[in-house]
Design a protein around this motif. Structure first.
Motif, PDB file in Angstrom:
ATOM      1  N   ALA A  95       0.670  -1.175   0.055  1.00 56.04           N
ATOM      2  CA  ALA A  95      -0.012  -0.073  -0.163  1.00 56.04           C
ATOM      3  C   ALA A  95       0.956   1.159  -0.140  1.00 56.04           C
ATOM      4  O   ALA A  95       0.352   2.351   0.035  1.00 56.04           O
ATOM      5  CB  ALA A  95      -1.053  -0.010   1.334  1.00 56.04           C
ATOM      6  N   GLN A  96       2.188   1.203   0.083  1.00 49.79           N
ATOM      7  CA  GLN A  96       3.126   2.253  -0.007  1.00 49.79           C
ATOM      8  C   GLN A  96       2.844   2.893  -1.300  1.00 49.79           C
ATOM      9  O   GLN A  96       2.855   2.301  -2.063  1.00 49.79           O
ATOM     10  CB  GLN A  96       4.297   2.099   0.345  1.00 49.79           C
ATOM     11  N   ASP A  97       2.926   4.572  -1.250  1.00 51.42           N
ATOM     12  CA  ASP A  97       2.708   5.067  -2.557  1.00 51.42           C
ATOM     13  C   ASP A  97       3.721   4.561  -3.439  1.00 51.42           C
ATOM     14  O   ASP A  97       3.669   4.752  -4.565  1.00 51.42           O
ATOM     15  CB  ASP A  97       3.268   6.581  -2.232  1.00 51.42           C
TER      16      ASP A  97
ATOM     17  N   GLY B  99       2.744   1.932  -6.313  1.00 46.15           N
ATOM     18  CA  GLY B  99       1.640   2.227  -7.168  1.00 46.15           C
ATOM     19  C   GLY B  99       2.417   2.232  -8.762  1.00 46.15           C
ATOM     20  O   GLY B  99       2.123   1.442  -9.558  1.00 46.15           O
ATOM     21  N   PRO B 100       3.382   3.279  -8.799  1.00 46.76           N
ATOM     22  CA  PRO B 100       4.046   3.088 -10.340  1.00 46.76           C
ATOM     23  C   PRO B 100       4.878   1.853 -10.609  1.00 46.76           C
ATOM     24  O   PRO B 100       4.783   1.246 -11.631  1.00 46.76           O
ATOM     25  CB  PRO B 100       4.910   4.015 -10.064  1.00 46.76           C
ATOM     26  N   ILE B 101       5.273   1.060  -9.551  1.00 41.61           N
ATOM     27  CA  ILE B 101       5.953  -0.042  -9.860  1.00 41.61           C
ATOM     28  C   ILE B 101       5.048  -1.316 -10.431  1.00 41.61           C
ATOM     29  O   ILE B 101       5.402  -1.843 -11.352  1.00 41.61           O
ATOM     30  CB  ILE B 101       6.884  -0.511  -8.426  1.00 41.61           C
ATOM     31  N   ILE B 102       4.083  -1.357  -9.620  1.00 39.72           N
ATOM     32  CA  ILE B 102       3.008  -2.339 -10.116  1.00 39.72           C
ATOM     33  C   ILE B 102       2.505  -2.120 -11.458  1.00 39.72           C
ATOM     34  O   ILE B 102       2.355  -2.825 -12.489  1.00 39.72           O
ATOM     35  CB  ILE B 102       1.793  -2.432  -8.946  1.00 39.72           C
ATOM     36  N   ARG B 103       2.284  -0.792 -11.792  1.00 41.94           N
ATOM     37  CA  ARG B 103       1.694  -0.180 -13.080  1.00 41.94           C
ATOM     38  C   ARG B 103       2.863  -0.866 -14.189  1.00 41.94           C
ATOM     39  O   ARG B 103       2.288  -1.170 -15.163  1.00 41.94           O
ATOM     40  CB  ARG B 103       1.497   1.224 -13.190  1.00 41.94           C
ATOM     41  N   ASP B 104       4.221  -0.408 -13.837  1.00 41.94           N
ATOM     42  CA  ASP B 104       5.064  -0.773 -14.752  1.00 41.94           C
ATOM     43  C   ASP B 104       5.071  -2.317 -15.056  1.00 41.94           C
ATOM     44  O   ASP B 104       5.357  -2.979 -16.166  1.00 41.94           O
ATOM     45  CB  ASP B 104       6.628  -0.404 -14.237  1.00 41.94           C
ATOM     46  N   VAL B 105       5.140  -3.024 -14.043  1.00 40.81           N
ATOM     47  CA  VAL B 105       5.167  -4.477 -13.932  1.00 40.81           C
ATOM     48  C   VAL B 105       4.070  -5.138 -14.842  1.00 40.81           C
ATOM     49  O   VAL B 105       4.177  -5.909 -15.764  1.00 40.81           O
ATOM     50  CB  VAL B 105       5.169  -5.203 -12.661  1.00 40.81           C
ATOM     51  N   LYS B 106       3.026  -4.632 -14.426  1.00 43.20           N
ATOM     52  CA  LYS B 106       1.652  -5.210 -15.331  1.00 43.20           C
ATOM     53  C   LYS B 106       1.681  -4.602 -16.851  1.00 43.20           C
ATOM     54  O   LYS B 106       1.033  -5.161 -17.723  1.00 43.20           O
ATOM     55  CB  LYS B 106       0.469  -4.416 -14.729  1.00 43.20           C
ATOM     56  N   GLU B 107       2.550  -3.869 -17.031  1.00 41.16           N
ATOM     57  CA  GLU B 107       2.632  -3.547 -18.666  1.00 41.16           C
ATOM     58  C   GLU B 107       3.336  -4.553 -19.219  1.00 41.16           C
ATOM     59  O   GLU B 107       3.440  -4.631 -20.504  1.00 41.16           O
ATOM     60  CB  GLU B 107       3.178  -2.118 -18.604  1.00 41.16           C
TER      61      GLU B 107
END
Length: 217
Positions: free
Chosen positions: A189-191, A194-202
């Motif tokens: 849940a740390q801020d 968020g961007p890391i998870i988005r990058d991985v999901k790409e």
């Protein structure tokens, strides 16, 4: 090099899988190259069993599959399956967590598998994506951040490890150890994640489970 075998299969509701599998697991301990097994039901799916075995080398597992006791082990697995389910429903991979380790410590998968909850994070490359797209995310964005967080947040077990599967070059897995699923939720849940998870999901499609593995049943 040591490898970890991952297997998973559906189990019938209410089946006493511990009693059914116990004789095979006793025999497994006598197999050449056997290091340890870890078995349990993931928190996300009570009708599925996960089974992880550490081997000195993948050849040791291959030798077991050709041995006289292997058919009995397969029959034990079949006895756990829901009615009408074939053993072909079993998912199986092998991972060498030492190949991409940057240090000796990063080769050690035992802490993650021995934690109260083991997170198996499976990552499958999306069409057009490559291993080179994923490696920096696994090493820097995920592994290094996890290791840093573990120094200040209780309930995280290091080192995290990751590997490409032997069977399918598109399939990767990472292992993380947690005291509870809630600790994982808190950390994620740390801020910064968020961007890391988005990058991985790409780059990949992901599936996550948290399993309280047992070593002796």
């Amino acid at each position: 090099m040591p490898v970890v075998e991952f297997a998973s299969w559906p189990i019938a509701e209410g089946v006493d899988w511990r009693t059914i599998l116990r004789p095979s697991l006793v025999a497994l301990r006598q197999a050449k190259g056997f290091i340890e097994y870890f078995v349990g039901v993931p928190a996300e799916d009570s009708q599925r069993l996960q089974f992880s075995v550490a081997w000195d080398a993948i050849e040791d597992h291959r030798a077991l599959q050709k041995s006289a006791i292997y058919p009995e082990m397969c029959e034990a697995i079949k006895a756990c399956l829901p009615a009408g389910t074939e053993i072909t429903s079993l998912t199986s991979y092998h991972f060498d967590f030492g190949v991409h380790a940057r240090t000796e410590e990063e080769k050690n998968f035992i802490p993650a598998l021995s934690a109260p909850f083991t997170e198996w994070l499976f990552l499958t490359l999306k069409e057009g994506k490559t291993k080179e797209d994923l490696v920096p995310l696994l090493d820097i964005s995920i592994r290094d951040n996890f290791t840093a967080d573990a120094k200040r947040i209780k309930g995280m077990h290091t080192p995290p490890v990751w590997a490409q599967s032997v069977e399918d070059p598109k399939v990767f897995a990472a292992l993380f150890g947690w005291d509870t699923v809630a600790v994982h939720t808190e950390v994620a849940a740390q801020d910064k994640y968020g961007p890391i998870i988005r990058d991985v999901k790409e780059v990949v499609d992901m599936t996550v489970t948290h399993t309280p593995f047992e070593r002796n049943i």
